[in-house]
Design a protein around this motif. Structure first.
Motif, mmCIF file in Angstrom:
data_model
loop_
_atom_site.group_PDB
_atom_site.id
_atom_site.type_symbol
_atom_site.label_atom_id
_atom_site.label_comp_id
_atom_site.label_asym_id
_atom_site.label_seq_id
_atom_site.Cartn_x
_atom_site.Cartn_y
_atom_site.Cartn_z
ATOM 1 N N ARG A 149 11.464 -5.751 11.642
ATOM 2 C CA ARG A 149 10.406 -5.877 10.629
ATOM 3 C C ARG A 149 9.034 -5.768 11.277
ATOM 4 N NH1 ARG A 149 13.405 -9.759 8.400
ATOM 5 N NH2 ARG A 149 12.214 -11.394 9.386
ATOM 6 N N SER A 150 8.872 -6.404 12.425
ATOM 7 C CA SER A 150 7.589 -6.368 13.139
ATOM 8 C C SER A 150 7.270 -4.945 13.610
ATOM 9 C CB SER A 150 7.652 -7.321 14.320
ATOM 10 O OG SER A 150 6.472 -7.268 15.066
ATOM 11 N N ILE A 151 8.269 -4.245 14.148
ATOM 12 C CA ILE A 151 8.061 -2.863 14.591
ATOM 13 C C ILE A 151 7.680 -1.980 13.415
ATOM 14 C CG2 ILE A 151 9.237 -0.817 15.512
ATOM 15 C CD1 ILE A 151 10.848 -2.765 17.311
ATOM 16 N N ASN A 152 8.395 -2.113 12.303
ATOM 17 C CA ASN A 152 8.087 -1.298 11.116
ATOM 18 C C ASN A 152 6.688 -1.591 10.580
ATOM 19 O OD1 ASN A 152 10.484 0.172 11.042
ATOM 20 N ND2 ASN A 152 11.536 -1.427 9.888
ATOM 21 N N ALA A 153 6.288 -2.862 10.581
ATOM 22 C CA ALA A 153 4.936 -3.216 10.126
ATOM 23 C C ALA A 153 3.896 -2.590 11.047
ATOM 24 C CB ALA A 153 4.771 -4.728 10.080
ATOM 25 N N ARG A 154 4.145 -2.618 12.341
ATOM 26 C CA ARG A 154 3.204 -2.024 13.307
ATOM 27 C C ARG A 154 3.122 -0.514 13.129
ATOM 28 N NH1 ARG A 154 1.037 -3.800 18.356
ATOM 29 N NH2 ARG A 154 -0.603 -2.289 18.717
ATOM 30 N N ILE A 155 4.251 0.139 12.866
ATOM 31 C CA ILE A 155 4.255 1.590 12.619
ATOM 32 C C ILE A 155 3.452 1.903 11.365
ATOM 33 C CG2 ILE A 155 5.736 3.524 11.949
ATOM 34 C CD1 ILE A 155 7.873 2.347 13.875
ATOM 35 N N ARG A 156 3.639 1.110 10.307
ATOM 36 C CA ARG A 156 2.874 1.348 9.061
ATOM 37 C C ARG A 156 1.377 1.197 9.303
ATOM 38 N NH1 ARG A 156 7.156 -1.435 6.862
ATOM 39 N NH2 ARG A 156 6.021 -3.384 6.782
ATOM 40 N N LEU A 157 0.983 0.153 10.048
ATOM 41 C CA LEU A 157 -0.437 -0.026 10.381
ATOM 42 C C LEU A 157 -0.976 1.162 11.159
ATOM 43 C CD1 LEU A 157 -0.823 -3.765 11.479
ATOM 44 C CD2 LEU A 157 -1.984 -2.626 9.599
ATOM 45 N N HIS A 158 -0.206 1.631 12.119
ATOM 46 C CA HIS A 158 -0.628 2.747 12.959
ATOM 47 C C HIS A 158 -0.785 4.022 12.127
ATOM 48 C CE1 HIS A 158 -1.281 4.490 16.879
ATOM 49 N NE2 HIS A 158 -0.483 5.499 16.545
ATOM 50 N N ARG A 159 0.141 4.269 11.220
ATOM 51 C CA ARG A 159 0.088 5.480 10.375
ATOM 52 C C ARG A 159 -1.101 5.452 9.419
ATOM 53 N NH1 ARG A 159 6.483 6.250 9.077
ATOM 54 N NH2 ARG A 159 6.972 7.230 11.056
ATOM 55 N N ARG A 160 -1.476 4.271 8.934
ATOM 56 C CA ARG A 160 -2.625 4.162 8.027
ATOM 57 C C ARG A 160 -3.944 4.248 8.777
ATOM 58 N NH1 ARG A 160 -1.197 -1.023 4.515
ATOM 59 N NH2 ARG A 160 -0.856 -1.711 6.615
ATOM 60 N N GLY A 161 -3.891 4.200 10.081
ATOM 61 C CA GLY A 161 -5.109 4.247 10.877
ATOM 62 C C GLY A 161 -5.765 2.900 11.043
ATOM 63 N N ALA A 162 -5.112 1.844 10.603
ATOM 64 C CA ALA A 162 -5.676 0.504 10.724
ATOM 65 C C ALA A 162 -5.474 -0.066 12.128
ATOM 66 C CB ALA A 162 -5.038 -0.429 9.693
ATOM 67 N N ASP A 163 -4.668 0.610 12.929
ATOM 68 C CA ASP A 163 -4.398 0.149 14.288
ATOM 69 C C ASP A 163 -4.514 1.350 15.217
ATOM 70 O OD1 ASP A 163 -3.562 -1.095 16.563
ATOM 71 O OD2 ASP A 163 -1.474 -1.311 15.955
ATOM 72 N N ASP A 164 -5.589 1.406 15.997
ATOM 73 C CA ASP A 164 -5.808 2.567 16.865
ATOM 74 C C ASP A 164 -5.223 2.376 18.255
ATOM 75 O OD1 ASP A 164 -7.568 0.640 17.646
ATOM 76 O OD2 ASP A 164 -9.308 1.963 17.793
ATOM 77 N N LYS A 165 -4.642 1.220 18.531
ATOM 78 C CA LYS A 165 -4.021 0.986 19.828
ATOM 79 C C LYS A 165 -2.595 1.522 19.825
ATOM 80 C CE LYS A 165 -5.877 -3.418 19.677
ATOM 81 N NZ LYS A 165 -5.683 -4.830 19.817
#
Length: 162
Positions: A106-122
């Motif tokens: 769940r944590s990995i999927n949430a991080r992937i979703r954040l990354h795809r939306r551009g909310a996480d640039d790291k």
């Protein structure tokens, strides 16, 4: 002997009528204060119960990490603490104390979703570790030894990562 005295009603009922009115006003005021205190307490309790119900809905929807901000020293506080313990047990491995597979995914999927939306640039990476021949430990030395090996591995992994 019989003595009859005629006194106007206003002379002997004046004090009684005033006392009855004062008593009625004091009673109405006390009832209003009690009602106000009761409504404040009811709002306080229902707000915390509403938080518990919302957290239960979130967990039911699969969001197990939902924080629960209810801190009380009564039965509702006990219920909130039991709920937090349940959340902890649902997201960690009982033996090692590490995050369990479902919570990790769940944590990995949430991080992937954040990354795809551009909310996480790291950037981020996922490392999978396999314990080679772990079954041999269980078969040769027993499940208790296998459990101890997993606990030790979990402690070392926790100490080596953030």
């Amino acid at each position: 002997w019989i003595t009859v005295v005629a006194v106007p009603r206003s002379d002997f009922m004046q004090g009684v009528t005033g006392n009855v009115m004062r008593t009625a006003l004091i009673g109405a005021g006390a009832a209003a204060v009690a009602l106000a205190i009761g409504l404040v307490i009811l709002g306080w309790i229902s707000r915390d119960l509403s938080r518990l119900a919302q957290a239960a809905r979130e967990v039911g929807a699969g969001r197990l990490e939902t924080p629960l901000e209810v801190h009380r020293a009564d039965e509702i506080g006990d219920l909130a603490e039991a709920f937090r313990q349940m959340q902890q047990q649902l997201t960690t491995d009982r033996l090692t104390g590490l995050v369990n597979r479902e919570a990790l995914l769940r944590s990995i999927n949430a991080r992937i979703r954040l990354h795809r939306r551009g909310a996480d640039d790291k950037g981020f990476a996922v490392l999978f570790i396999d314990l080679d021949d772990f079954k041999l430990i269980n078969d040769r030395f027993g499940h208790a030894a296998g459990d101890r090996a997993l606990i030790e591995f979990g402690d070392r992994l926790r100490g080596a990562s953030r």
